[in-house]
Design an enzyme around this catalytic site. Structure first.
Site, PDB file in Angstrom:
ATOM      1  N   ILE A  35       0.826  -1.204   0.000  1.00 26.56           N
ATOM      2  CA  ILE A  35       0.000   0.000   0.000  1.00 26.56           C
ATOM      3  C   ILE A  35       0.862   1.256   0.000  1.00 26.56           C
ATOM      4  CG2 ILE A  35      -1.661   1.328   1.359  1.00 26.56           C
ATOM      5  CD1 ILE A  35      -2.822  -1.401   2.293  1.00 26.56           C
TER       6      ILE A  35
ATOM      7  N   ASP B 248      12.906   4.350  11.867  1.00 28.61           N
ATOM      8  CA  ASP B 248      11.980   3.500  12.605  1.00 28.61           C
ATOM      9  C   ASP B 248      10.921   4.411  13.218  1.00 28.61           C
ATOM     10  OD1 ASP B 248      10.620   1.993  14.504  1.00 28.61           O
ATOM     11  OD2 ASP B 248      12.411   1.016  15.290  1.00 28.61           O
TER      12      ASP B 248
ATOM     13  N   TYR C  48      -3.141  -6.482  17.415  1.00 30.40           N
ATOM     14  CA  TYR C  48      -3.287  -5.768  16.142  1.00 30.40           C
ATOM     15  C   TYR C  48      -4.583  -4.964  16.115  1.00 30.40           C
ATOM     16  CZ  TYR C  48      -3.772  -4.937  11.121  1.00 30.40           C
ATOM     17  OH  TYR C  48      -3.946  -4.345   9.893  1.00 30.40           O
TER      18      TYR C  48
ATOM     19  N   LYS D 286      -5.032  -0.801  15.883  1.00 26.18           N
ATOM     20  CA  LYS D 286      -5.735  -0.120  14.803  1.00 26.18           C
ATOM     21  C   LYS D 286      -6.940   0.660  15.316  1.00 26.18           C
ATOM     22  CE  LYS D 286      -2.927  -1.223  11.502  1.00 26.18           C
ATOM     23  NZ  LYS D 286      -2.118  -0.175  10.830  1.00 26.18           N
TER      24      LYS D 286
END
Length: 253
Positions: A16, A63, A156, A160
């Site tokens: 992406i 990073d 995860y 998000k």
């Protein structure tokens, strides 16, 4: 050829992020691309692709979970290219970890990159855009899992969901400076990251979501790039605080 401004895309070496960087170059932006040192060669190739589109480009190894590196990255963009007008905080990692099996170290890694990394990109982009005094666009990467949690994806999903909260708070705080803050929430997208996830889990994830979609298809990186293109444009000036689903109808909100 005049430029629409300067965009910075994190996690741009593939998938992406790469599609977004190329689309913004096609839209007329000069584009700085970021990733970690392991992907340096891929960034070099991407810089060449952007320059072949008659746009200025450079790479920045950093990073995003490290504050000093994000601060230095934004400073580098301004020193080399003169401004920062669009920040796309795309960098992120996934991980099939359940609530009861995930270790605190695994939790910290995912939250540091996806949550802390997005926070730092929003923060330092916001500081620079306020200093410039002409508005800007900040865009982050959430997920379908940031709207409806997935089993065996606890860290995860949490990371998000955090991006959605940061996006809303950023929109409220930066709106007075004509800076919009939005995010995209992909569903199943055919990327190298998805391929590695399928290999690790032994699951045909893309095919599963293809069957769940009313369109009977899965997404490609360009589907996200199309949305980012609009969110980075002047035409999106009345949209802020939103996390927009790009998932082929596998989840409605």
């Amino acid at each position: 050829m005049s430029s629409k401004g300067v965009a910075l895309v994190t996690g741009a070496a593939q998938g992406i992020g790469k599609a977004v960087a190329l689309r913004l170059a096609d839209d007329g932006f000069d584009v700085v691309v970021n990733d970690i040192s392991a992907n340096s060669d891929k960034l070099d190739s991407l810089v060449d692709e952007i320059q072949n589109r008659a746009r200025r480009s450079s790479k920045c190894i950093a990073d995003v979970s490290q504050e000093d590196q994000v601060n230095a990255m934004v400073e580098m963009v301004v020193q080399r290219h003169g401004s920062l007008d669009v920040m796309v905080a795309n960098a992120g990692v996934t991980g099939g970890l359940s609530l009861v099996e995930a270790t605190s170290e695994q939790w910290d890694r995912i939250m540091n990159i996806n949550g802390r990394g997005t926070f730092l990109c929003y923060k330092y982009a916001g500081i620079q855009m306020i200093k410039q005094g002409r508005g800007g666009r900040i865009i982050g990467a959430s997920s379908m899992a940031g709207k409806q949690a997935f089993a065996s994806q606890a860290p995860y999903s949490a990371s998000k969901f955090a991006v959605r909260g940061l996006t809303q708070a950023g929109a409220l705080e930066l709106g007075a400076h004509s800076i919009t803050v939005n995010a995209y929430a992909p569903g199943a997208i055919d990327t190298p990251l998805m391929a590695s996830t399928e290999a690790a889990t032994g699951m045909a994830i893309l095919e599963m979501f293809k069957e769940m979609s009313p369109l009977k298809k899965f997404g490609v990186p360009e589907d996200l790039a199309n949305l980012v293109s609009f969110l980075a444009s002047k035409e999106s000036q009345f949209i802020t605080g939103q996390t927009i689903s790009v998932n082929g109808g596998t989840f409605f909100d």
